[in-house]
Design an enzyme around this catalytic site. Structure first.
Site, PDB file in Angstrom:
ATOM      1  N   ASP A 377      -4.854  24.475 -29.124  1.00  0.00           N
ATOM      2  CA  ASP A 377      -3.844  23.609 -28.536  1.00  0.00           C
ATOM      3  C   ASP A 377      -4.470  22.704 -27.477  1.00  0.00           C
ATOM      4  O   ASP A 377      -5.126  23.181 -26.544  1.00  0.00           O
ATOM      5  CB  ASP A 377      -2.742  24.475 -27.910  1.00  0.00           C
ATOM      6  CG  ASP A 377      -1.551  23.668 -27.456  1.00  0.00           C
ATOM      7  OD1 ASP A 377      -0.846  23.122 -28.313  1.00  0.00           O
ATOM      8  OD2 ASP A 377      -1.333  23.584 -26.228  1.00  0.00           O
ATOM      9  N   GLU A 406      -6.296  20.487 -32.240  1.00  0.00           N
ATOM     10  CA  GLU A 406      -5.019  19.781 -32.176  1.00  0.00           C
ATOM     11  C   GLU A 406      -5.122  18.808 -31.003  1.00  0.00           C
ATOM     12  O   GLU A 406      -4.776  19.122 -29.874  1.00  0.00           O
ATOM     13  CB  GLU A 406      -3.862  20.774 -31.971  1.00  0.00           C
ATOM     14  CG  GLU A 406      -2.485  20.124 -31.967  1.00  0.00           C
ATOM     15  CD  GLU A 406      -1.932  19.881 -30.574  1.00  0.00           C
ATOM     16  OE1 GLU A 406      -0.882  19.220 -30.479  1.00  0.00           O
ATOM     17  OE2 GLU A 406      -2.527  20.329 -29.574  1.00  0.00           O
TER      18      GLU A 406
END
Length: 659
Positions: A377, A406
């Site tokens: 993330d 990401e």
């Protein structure tokens, strides 16, 4: 410096940032290397590609072949995952130069007696550099050359290519030039290049309002297998903080019963190495990993290096966070957005070494539970050196590890993350809608240096991204974007079940947030509800598994379509007849009819020869002739076609009655 070394080695490709970073490949790939290798004058040159697995003492060799303009190419096949080194060597080959000139003089009718003696002398000198076995073979060659009475026979002996290969193999390298760098290629397992991801929130799997569990995930595995996905990605499964917990629709204050965001990690029940009690236990997670493996599905775990205000780290290591003058901890912000429930880590802390060690221990902990894929993330908000170190450490523990970045951020930052070691990368695919945008973006990804180190993973939606195209295009838009993602990129994923149910309602106009976003509440889904596109998902994933042309990304070639709303491209297989053609209607509102120009030479179709055209999605077959065809794509029914072309396998001469 050896002043007699005459070879120059330049423009070695591939290499990333002058060799600072490793090139990326997967096991079984052919590693192709090119370079300019040349000398002064007109002497013959030998170029050699050297390679070895990192840590091995001995180099293996492959002789390179000349292309044109002093450009040379060589290759070797990459083995098991790990790091490999490669470099180059070149030298002036006096014996091959002698052979070239001998042939020219002999063919011109000149007396070559002296030339033959010169060749024998070169072989005699080579004997002194060769090992015992090769020296004996060279001695025999010298004797034969000297004993031959007829010049024709002597010239034939001297021009034997086996002789020149022997000289190059065993000697003639005293004045060789070696490239000044040893370059590195990182080899990943094949799943790094080809994977199909499915993301879901486990807590939404419960029945009648019950909190879903990891056991519910196990029960869902047959459905994930039926859909054809081989990676099941779970958002963070850790305890969620209570302080500053967000309510439904990202409300600043949570109401009783609101579960909070899974990315607000940590509570009195534990941190990054704990499982949220309502999801189950660590044993449940291990069972999920094992049961998924039985179905050839891997569990990808979200790796989010951030904390809720209740995370144990804030009490145990306050030095890892930023504190405001009023004594409160600094929460995360991306103005004007505020994330009061999330506390970022201060990576500039003087105790950064202890911090890095702890973050590594998180990764190692979940690797010990069987995780081999991490979706990371927001990696672009953490230091590049930390990622480079951490990924290298994880690779040392297990070369099979995969990290998906990401990072929806600026291009150079995304590229840097790939360079420092991320296996796959999110991309801008979600916002590329027109033929021009898609063509330009895919060309950038697959034709430039980016292809050497960055593997895109195409996601038409995520829990954070509901694009305008999906909001306004309805069910056809979901089918179109699915077809594009699954055929343009060998790695792709969807966030479901909202995707297969074509859920496209935003929180408000102009927002990419979902209405009643699952990030902040549990949802109940009828996974096979009215209007779903499950059948198309199953079909596309099956086609991807069955056709190697769709199992890589860099093999796309865009072709001619006379309608700007119909994109047409080829996915070219190594065995050309296994190539596929894809046509997609980019207009979710209108039927489009386009004239396509087919590259028949890819499929071995001769001019004037008829062939079979098979649409792998719709199942239609047709017999066709000529290099153009017309396609009608109805976005409500069949917005895309994947064509396989086959030539006739049998002729009249194959049957008994022909004779």
């Amino acid at each position: 410096m050896e002043g007699r070394a005459r070879i120059a080695i330049e423009a070695v490709h591939p290499q990333i940032d002058c060799g600072r970073f490793a090139v990326q490949r997967v096991t079984g790939d052919e590693m192709v290397v090119q370079a300019d290798v040349f000398s002064d004058g007109h002497d013959e040159v030998v170029a050699l590609l050297l390679y070895r697995r990192m840590g091995e003492d001995d180099w293996q060799e492959k002789e390179m072949r000349r292309l044109d303009n002093d450009r040379w190419e060589g290759s070797f096949v990459l083995g098991e995952p790990g790091f490999y080194q490669y470099t180059l060597m070149g030298w002036v080959d006096h014996f091959r130069t002698w052979q070239r000139d001998l042939q020219k003089r002999f063919e011109a009718g000149q007396d070559v007696a002296v030339d033959l003696r010169i060749g024998a002398k070169i072989l005699e000198q080579a004997m002194g550099e060769a090992n015992q076995e090769d020296a004996a073979r060279l001695r025999e060659a010298v004797a034969a050359l000297s004993a031959e009475q007829e010049q024709d026979g002597a010239v034939a002996l001297g021009l034997d290519t086996r002789l020149s290969d022997l000289v190059s193999t065993c000697c003639a390298r005293g004045l060789a030039t070696r490239y000044h760098k040893e370059l590195v290629v990182r080899v990943d397992r094949k799943k790094a290049l080809f994977s199909s991801w499915y993301e879901l929130f486990p807590r939404s799997l419960g029945k009648e309002g019950r909190h879903g569990t990891l056991r519910d995930c196990i029960d869902l595995l047959p459905d994930i297998e039926e859909l054809g996905f081989d990676v099941l990605y779970l958002p963070p499964i850790h305890p969620i903080g209570s302080s500053k917990r967000k309510g439904k629709a990202n409300a600043v204050e949570a109401q009783p019963g609101d579960p909070g965001s899974p990315w607000a990690i940590g509570s009195e029940q534990g941190g990054h190495k704990a499982v949220h009690p309502e999801l189950g236990t660590l044993d449940d997670f291990r069972d999920l990993v094992r049961e998924a493996e039985k179905r050839d599905i891997e569990i990808a775990l979200d790796l989010a290096f951030q904390c809720s205000p209740d995370h144990p780290y804030l009490k145990e290591h306050p030095e890892w966070f930023k504190w405001r003058p009023d004594g409160t901890v600094q929460y995360a912000e991306n103005p004007p957005k505020k994330y009061q429930d999330i506390v970022p880590i201060n990576f500039e802390t003087p105790q950064w070494e202890e911090l890095w060690e702890e973050l590594r221990s998180i990764v190692f902990f979940w690797m010990d539970q069987g995780v081999r894929i991490f979706r990371v993330d927001n990696p672009h908000t953490k230091p590049f050196p930390m990622w480079e170190w951490l990924i290298e450490q994880a690779k040392e523990k297990c070369q099979d590890i995969i990290f998906l970045a990401e990072a929806f951020t600026r291009p150079k930052i995304m590229a840097r993350l790939a360079k420092v070691g991320f296996t796959q990368s999110y991309s801008y695919f979600s916002w590329r809608n027109s033929k021009g945008e898609l063509t330009e973006y895919l060309t950038e990804l697959t034709r430039g240096d980016t292809r050497e180190f960055m593997r895109p993973n195409f996601w038409p939606n995520t829990p954070d991204i509901l694009t305008e195209y999906l909001q306004f295009g309805g069910r056809p838009a979901f089918m179109i974007r699915l077809a594009l993602a699954a055929t343009l990129s060998s790695n792709y994923g969807i966030y479901g079940p909202v995707y297969e149910l074509c859920v496209g309602k935003p929180e408000k106009p102009g927002s990419e947030e979902y209405l009643d976003a699952e990030k902040y509440e549990m949802r109940q889904w009828d996974r096979k509800g009215t209007g779903n596109i499950r059948e198309l998902i199953v079909t596309l994933n099956r086609i991807r598994r069955d056709h190697v042309a769709l199992q890589q990304t860099n093999n796309v070639t865009f072709l001619s379509s006379d309608d700007d709303s119909v994109i047409f491209y080829a996915k070219i297989a190594k065995q050309k007849k296994g190539s596929l053609l894809v046509a997609v209607n980019l207009d979710p509102f209108r039927v489009r009819t386009a004239r396509l120009k087919l590259p028949l030479e890819l499929f071995g179709v001769l001019p004037g020869q008829s062939y079979l055209l098979h649409d792998l999605i719709g199942g239609d077959h047709s017999i066709w002739q000529g290099e153009t065809t017309t396609v009608r794509l109805d976005p409500q029914v069949n917005p895309a076609c994947i064509y396989r072309i086959s030539t006739w396998q049998r002729r009249e001469s194959d049957f008994d009655y022909y004779f």
